[in-house]
Design a protein around this motif. Structure first.
Motif, mmCIF file in Angstrom:
data_model
loop_
_atom_site.group_PDB
_atom_site.id
_atom_site.type_symbol
_atom_site.label_atom_id
_atom_site.label_comp_id
_atom_site.label_asym_id
_atom_site.label_seq_id
_atom_site.Cartn_x
_atom_site.Cartn_y
_atom_site.Cartn_z
ATOM 1 N N ASP A 23 0.802 -1.219 0.000
ATOM 2 C CA ASP A 23 0.000 0.000 0.000
ATOM 3 C C ASP A 23 0.838 1.273 0.000
ATOM 4 N N GLY A 24 2.174 1.138 -0.119
ATOM 5 C CA GLY A 24 3.039 2.304 -0.133
ATOM 6 C C GLY A 24 3.312 2.897 1.230
ATOM 7 N N ARG A 25 2.859 2.185 2.283
ATOM 8 C CA ARG A 25 3.058 2.706 3.637
ATOM 9 C C ARG A 25 4.350 2.173 4.241
ATOM 10 N N ASP A 48 1.997 6.916 4.583
ATOM 11 C CA ASP A 48 2.238 6.822 3.146
ATOM 12 C C ASP A 48 3.554 7.533 2.825
ATOM 13 N N ALA A 50 4.918 8.402 -0.040
ATOM 14 C CA ALA A 50 4.787 9.458 -1.038
ATOM 15 C C ALA A 50 4.283 10.752 -0.407
ATOM 16 N N PRO A 56 3.956 12.962 -5.063
ATOM 17 C CA PRO A 56 2.804 12.135 -5.447
ATOM 18 C C PRO A 56 3.127 11.069 -6.489
ATOM 19 N N SER A 57 4.071 11.361 -7.381
ATOM 20 C CA SER A 57 4.385 10.405 -8.443
ATOM 21 C C SER A 57 5.062 9.147 -7.905
ATOM 22 N N SER A 59 4.054 7.066 -5.652
ATOM 23 C CA SER A 59 3.113 5.965 -5.427
ATOM 24 C C SER A 59 3.028 5.045 -6.645
ATOM 25 N N LEU A 62 6.267 2.984 -7.025
ATOM 26 C CA LEU A 62 6.348 1.869 -6.072
ATOM 27 C C LEU A 62 5.489 0.700 -6.540
ATOM 28 N N ALA A 63 4.289 1.009 -7.015
ATOM 29 C CA ALA A 63 3.406 -0.050 -7.520
ATOM 30 C C ALA A 63 4.020 -0.741 -8.740
#
Length: 336
Positions: A23-25, A48, A50, A56-57, A59, A62-63
């Motif tokens: 989840d980017g956390r 988070d 990001a 913001p980019s 996130s 990371l995915a």
């Protein structure tokens, strides 16, 4: 005392590191990155990344790392830190199917004032080399006193001079926390001295000149610029180069970081060696990345940081038989 485990060692590193989940956390963050983000490691857990980095980019990147199961290196990513925008090189590497290791290297911007130090990792390296250098200098002094051959005494004197230069460089990193000592630099005299040092090494490549004689003197930290050029020429020799060409030019309208300068001095170190391996091209300037089993992976990382603290840059192009590393130095000093 217990032997430090891997987490202990990562915590002690001066390089900013974090581990994030699907989840980017943040699952874990070391104190070095906490200092950059102005947040405590415990407070950061569960947040988070990001959002913490105000990028913001990040996130989506990371995915993508987890989806494609491969690493990415983001050059000059804009971060909104401490009320201002700064840039950082960010490395993303998958640990497993659910976690990503994030490595953050803020880039120097206020280089004219020396406000941004070299990384703590490289200052730690400077600390580690001081004792071996002292031993090397002492051995060279003994040789200089005992040998009767003038050429051998001269070589021993060169070892002593280089040990002193490197010790001074290490002291500067430790005492001044990386602030450069800016002064006049005669680039062509520096390159002539470099040629002498290269020629004194075993199985040294042939060195050629292609100088622009109209170039004026530059400004910078002479010892640190010499360190960059020595790193580049030695890397060329280790890559199997038989010939190294040292070239100087003026480049007008050069883009350096987030600004364009009217003119920049460009010093090219060209070689005919094997070139940069494909798997290292995106991470070549990262600390601890080396193409040699016995390499430290610090030479090019240090060289690029020195270029950045001078307001310049270090770039390269490479193919088998033709590799060019270009050191850019602005020809006017900034007063921002």
């Amino acid at each position: 005392m217990h032997a430090p485990d891997q987490t202990d060692l990562l915590t002690l590193l001066g390089t900013g590191l974090a581990v994030v989940g699907l989840d980017g956390r943040v699952a874990w963050l070391n104190p070095a990155l906490g200092e950059v983000l102005d947040v405590g490691p415990r407070t950061a857990q569960g947040q988070d990344l990001a959002v913490l980095m105000r990028a913001p980019s990040l996130s989506a990147q990371l995915a993508r790392v987890l989806a494609e199961r491969r690493g990415f290196h983001l050059r000059g990513l804009a971060l909104g830190l401490r009320g201002r925008e700064v840039s950082a090189d960010v490395s993303l590497q998958p640990i497993d199917d659910e976690r990503v290791l994030v490595e953050v290297h803020p880039l120097a911007h206020d280089v004219a004032s020396g406000a941004t130090p070299l990384s703590a990792t490289l200052r730690g390296f400077a600390h580690e080399v001081k004792n071996p250098l002292a031993g090397l200098r002492g051995a060279a002094q003994l040789l200089q006193r005992r040998v009767g051959d003038d050429d051998l005494r001269q070589l021993a004197g060169m070892v002593i001079a280089e040990a002193d230069r490197l010790a001074a460089l290490a002291d500067g990193l430790l005492r001044h926390r990386g602030a450069a000592r800016i002064g006049p630099v005669s680039i062509h005299e520096l390159l002539d001295r470099l040629e002498g040092l290269v020629a004194a090494e075993p199985d040294a490549p042939h060195v050629r000149h292609d100088f622009d004689p109209s170039l004026p003197d530059s400004v910078g930290d002479t010892d640190r610029l010499m360190q960059v050029l020595l790193n580049l020429t030695r890397n060329a020799g280790q890559a199997g180069a038989s010939t190294i060409t040292l070239r100087t030019r003026v480049e007008h309208g050069a883009r350096l970081g987030d600004r364009t300068v009217r003119a920049a001095l460009r010093i090219d170190v060209m070689d005919d060696g094997a070139g940069v391996p494909d798997d290292l091209r995106d991470s070549l300037f990262q600390p601890l990345v080396s193409g040699r089993p016995d390499g430290t992976g610090l030479g090019l990382a240090l060289s690029r940081e020195i270029a950045l603290e001078h307001g310049g840059d270090l770039r390269y192009t490479s193919r088998p038989g033709e590799t060019v590393f270009s050191l850019y130095l602005p020809m006017e000093r900034t007063h921002e």
